[in-house]
Design a protein around this motif. Sequence first.
Motif, PDB file in Angstrom:
ATOM      1  N   SER A  34       0.602  -1.389   0.295  1.00  0.00           N
ATOM      2  CA  SER A  34      -0.208  -0.132  -0.159  1.00  0.00           C
ATOM      3  C   SER A  34       1.159   1.416   0.087  1.00  0.00           C
ATOM      4  O   SER A  34       1.981   1.016   0.069  1.00  0.00           O
ATOM      5  N   THR A  35       0.106   2.302  -0.516  1.00  0.00           N
ATOM      6  CA  THR A  35       0.855   3.391  -0.393  1.00  0.00           C
ATOM      7  C   THR A  35      -0.239   4.612   0.353  1.00  0.00           C
ATOM      8  O   THR A  35      -1.279   4.454  -0.042  1.00  0.00           O
ATOM      9  N   VAL A  36       0.305   5.035   1.024  1.00  0.00           N
ATOM     10  CA  VAL A  36      -0.418   6.062   1.978  1.00  0.00           C
ATOM     11  C   VAL A  36       0.078   6.888   2.562  1.00  0.00           C
ATOM     12  O   VAL A  36       1.173   7.375   2.315  1.00  0.00           O
ATOM     13  N   SER A  37      -0.492   8.247   3.111  1.00  0.00           N
ATOM     14  CA  SER A  37      -0.312   9.819   3.552  1.00  0.00           C
ATOM     15  C   SER A  37       0.738  10.332   2.655  1.00  0.00           C
ATOM     16  O   SER A  37       1.532  10.429   3.059  1.00  0.00           O
ATOM     17  N   GLY A  38       0.456  10.474   1.152  1.00  0.00           N
ATOM     18  CA  GLY A  38       1.242  11.258   0.263  1.00  0.00           C
ATOM     19  C   GLY A  38       2.874  10.645   0.112  1.00  0.00           C
ATOM     20  O   GLY A  38       3.490  10.506  -1.083  1.00  0.00           O
ATOM     21  N   GLY A  39       2.464   8.665   0.692  1.00  0.00           N
ATOM     22  CA  GLY A  39       3.353   7.838  -0.156  1.00  0.00           C
ATOM     23  C   GLY A  39       3.570   7.472  -1.764  1.00  0.00           C
ATOM     24  O   GLY A  39       2.594   7.598  -1.783  1.00  0.00           O
ATOM     25  N   ARG A  40       4.924   7.849  -2.231  1.00  0.00           N
ATOM     26  CA  ARG A  40       4.567   7.356  -3.456  1.00  0.00           C
ATOM     27  C   ARG A  40       5.680   5.856  -3.822  1.00  0.00           C
ATOM     28  O   ARG A  40       6.096   5.883  -3.639  1.00  0.00           O
ATOM     29  N   LEU A  41       5.352   4.991  -4.963  1.00  0.00           N
ATOM     30  CA  LEU A  41       5.555   3.862  -5.908  1.00  0.00           C
ATOM     31  C   LEU A  41       6.549   4.635  -7.019  1.00  0.00           C
ATOM     32  O   LEU A  41       5.748   5.132  -8.364  1.00  0.00           O
ATOM     33  N   THR A  42       8.019   4.488  -7.261  1.00  0.00           N
ATOM     34  CA  THR A  42       8.306   4.644  -8.842  1.00  0.00           C
ATOM     35  C   THR A  42       8.443   3.632  -9.219  1.00  0.00           C
ATOM     36  O   THR A  42       9.487   2.844  -8.458  1.00  0.00           O
ATOM     37  N   MET A  43       8.089   2.848 -10.636  1.00  0.00           N
ATOM     38  CA  MET A  43       8.754   1.959 -11.299  1.00  0.00           C
ATOM     39  C   MET A  43       8.864   2.460 -12.953  1.00  0.00           C
ATOM     40  O   MET A  43       7.894   3.151 -13.487  1.00  0.00           O
ATOM     41  N   GLN A  44      10.072   2.816 -13.312  1.00  0.00           N
ATOM     42  CA  GLN A  44      10.570   3.311 -14.763  1.00  0.00           C
ATOM     43  C   GLN A  44      11.499   2.660 -15.522  1.00  0.00           C
ATOM     44  O   GLN A  44      11.985   3.135 -16.436  1.00  0.00           O
ATOM     45  N   SER A  45      11.462   0.913 -14.847  1.00  0.00           N
ATOM     46  CA  SER A  45      12.354   0.547 -15.911  1.00  0.00           C
ATOM     47  C   SER A  45      11.401  -0.372 -16.273  1.00  0.00           C
ATOM     48  O   SER A  45      10.659  -1.533 -15.644  1.00  0.00           O
ATOM     49  N   LEU A  46      12.160  -1.387 -18.082  1.00  0.00           N
ATOM     50  CA  LEU A  46      11.316  -2.314 -18.140  1.00  0.00           C
ATOM     51  C   LEU A  46      11.935  -3.523 -17.080  1.00  0.00           C
ATOM     52  O   LEU A  46      10.531  -4.358 -17.202  1.00  0.00           O
ATOM     53  N   LEU A  47      12.957  -3.711 -16.251  1.00  0.00           N
ATOM     54  CA  LEU A  47      12.915  -4.607 -15.268  1.00  0.00           C
ATOM     55  C   LEU A  47      12.769  -4.225 -13.479  1.00  0.00           C
ATOM     56  O   LEU A  47      12.579  -6.022 -13.070  1.00  0.00           O
ATOM     57  N   ASP A  48      11.615  -3.717 -13.728  1.00  0.00           N
ATOM     58  CA  ASP A  48      10.638  -3.571 -12.301  1.00  0.00           C
ATOM     59  C   ASP A  48      10.019  -4.292 -12.062  1.00  0.00           C
ATOM     60  O   ASP A  48       9.095  -4.357 -13.569  1.00  0.00           O
ATOM     61  N   VAL A  49       9.894  -5.359 -11.368  1.00  0.00           N
ATOM     62  CA  VAL A  49       8.928  -6.237 -11.095  1.00  0.00           C
ATOM     63  C   VAL A  49       8.445  -6.210  -9.408  1.00  0.00           C
ATOM     64  O   VAL A  49       8.725  -6.203  -8.821  1.00  0.00           O
ATOM     65  N   LEU A  50       6.961  -5.819  -9.442  1.00  0.00           N
ATOM     66  CA  LEU A  50       6.284  -5.653  -7.760  1.00  0.00           C
ATOM     67  C   LEU A  50       5.472  -6.806  -7.789  1.00  0.00           C
ATOM     68  O   LEU A  50       4.517  -6.559  -8.293  1.00  0.00           O
ATOM     69  N   THR A  51       5.637  -8.052  -7.051  1.00  0.00           N
ATOM     70  CA  THR A  51       4.977  -8.852  -7.282  1.00  0.00           C
ATOM     71  C   THR A  51       4.263  -8.712  -5.808  1.00  0.00           C
ATOM     72  O   THR A  51       5.133  -9.161  -4.972  1.00  0.00           O
ATOM     73  N   VAL A  52       3.131  -8.567  -5.838  1.00  0.00           N
ATOM     74  CA  VAL A  52       2.156  -8.701  -4.705  1.00  0.00           C
ATOM     75  C   VAL A  52       1.287 -10.128  -4.106  1.00  0.00           C
ATOM     76  O   VAL A  52       0.423 -10.139  -5.312  1.00  0.00           O
ATOM     77  N   THR A  53       1.471 -10.807  -3.321  1.00  0.00           N
ATOM     78  CA  THR A  53       0.657 -11.559  -3.103  1.00  0.00           C
ATOM     79  C   THR A  53      -1.057 -11.998  -2.471  1.00  0.00           C
ATOM     80  O   THR A  53      -1.605 -12.336  -3.051  1.00  0.00           O
ATOM     81  N   GLY A  54      -0.710 -10.532  -1.690  1.00  0.00           N
ATOM     82  CA  GLY A  54      -2.302 -10.319  -1.124  1.00  0.00           C
ATOM     83  C   GLY A  54      -2.455  -8.417  -1.920  1.00  0.00           C
ATOM     84  O   GLY A  54      -2.299  -9.132  -3.111  1.00  0.00           O
ATOM     85  N   ALA A  55      -3.416  -7.857  -1.162  1.00  0.00           N
ATOM     86  CA  ALA A  55      -3.620  -6.544  -1.479  1.00  0.00           C
ATOM     87  C   ALA A  55      -2.883  -6.036  -2.295  1.00  0.00           C
ATOM     88  O   ALA A  55      -1.962  -5.440  -1.205  1.00  0.00           O
ATOM     89  N   ALA A  56      -3.162  -4.876  -3.666  1.00  0.00           N
ATOM     90  CA  ALA A  56      -2.369  -3.590  -3.724  1.00  0.00           C
ATOM     91  C   ALA A  56      -3.594  -2.181  -3.583  1.00  0.00           C
ATOM     92  O   ALA A  56      -4.177  -2.278  -4.148  1.00  0.00           O
TER      93      ALA A  56
END
Length: 204
Positions: A57-79
């Motif tokens: 999760s992102t909360v309270s202004g937090g951010r996620l950066t994914m800007q490369s073809l190689l970026d992989v975020l695997t989440v088993t649960g909820a996003a």
Amino acid sequence: QLTGTGKTVSGTVPNLTVTGTVTASGPTTVNGSLTVSGSTANLNLGTKTVTVSGSFSTVSGGRLTMQSLLDVLTVTGAATFQGGDETGLLTNGVLSVGGNFTQTFFSVPTSFVASTAHKVVLNGPGAQVVNFGSPGAGSSRFQDLEVATATGSASLSSAAHASGNFTLTSGTLSGVGTLTVVGNVTKATGTTLSVAGLSVGGTL
């Protein structure tokens, strides 16, 4: 908890809260939940793979950066995205989600803005629900979306917008929401697409 600026993370860690600026410096596994929290908080995948056994999760202004073809975020649960403005930060890579996908208009309507070559894959083993609090071309949206729920199903409980393409590889996409796809829709044999409304700008 990771605080401060210019920090890195790699290896296997327990439940993790990012409150500073953190870049993955190697393959990272979070055994639990991963939260990016705070107005200056940012997690940059940095061409690496991050695997989360719980929720993200992102909360309270937090951010996620994914800007490369190689970026992989695997989440088993909820996003869940209810953090800061993601405009220009989700431009490439793959976000795989095994649970529900939720975007909430908590402080900004742009808490999930994917663009360019970013892809979200819904591939959970059970029922998955997609909900956007502020969906639209100028608000929160997918770029490319793939549903690959071989033994489960995905459903829209709100409208959803994909600025790229939509692929139904396996399983079902249903629900009361309207799916708007600017690009093409590809539906594999044996899959079911039964959303309340479908708008396609390309080919179907």
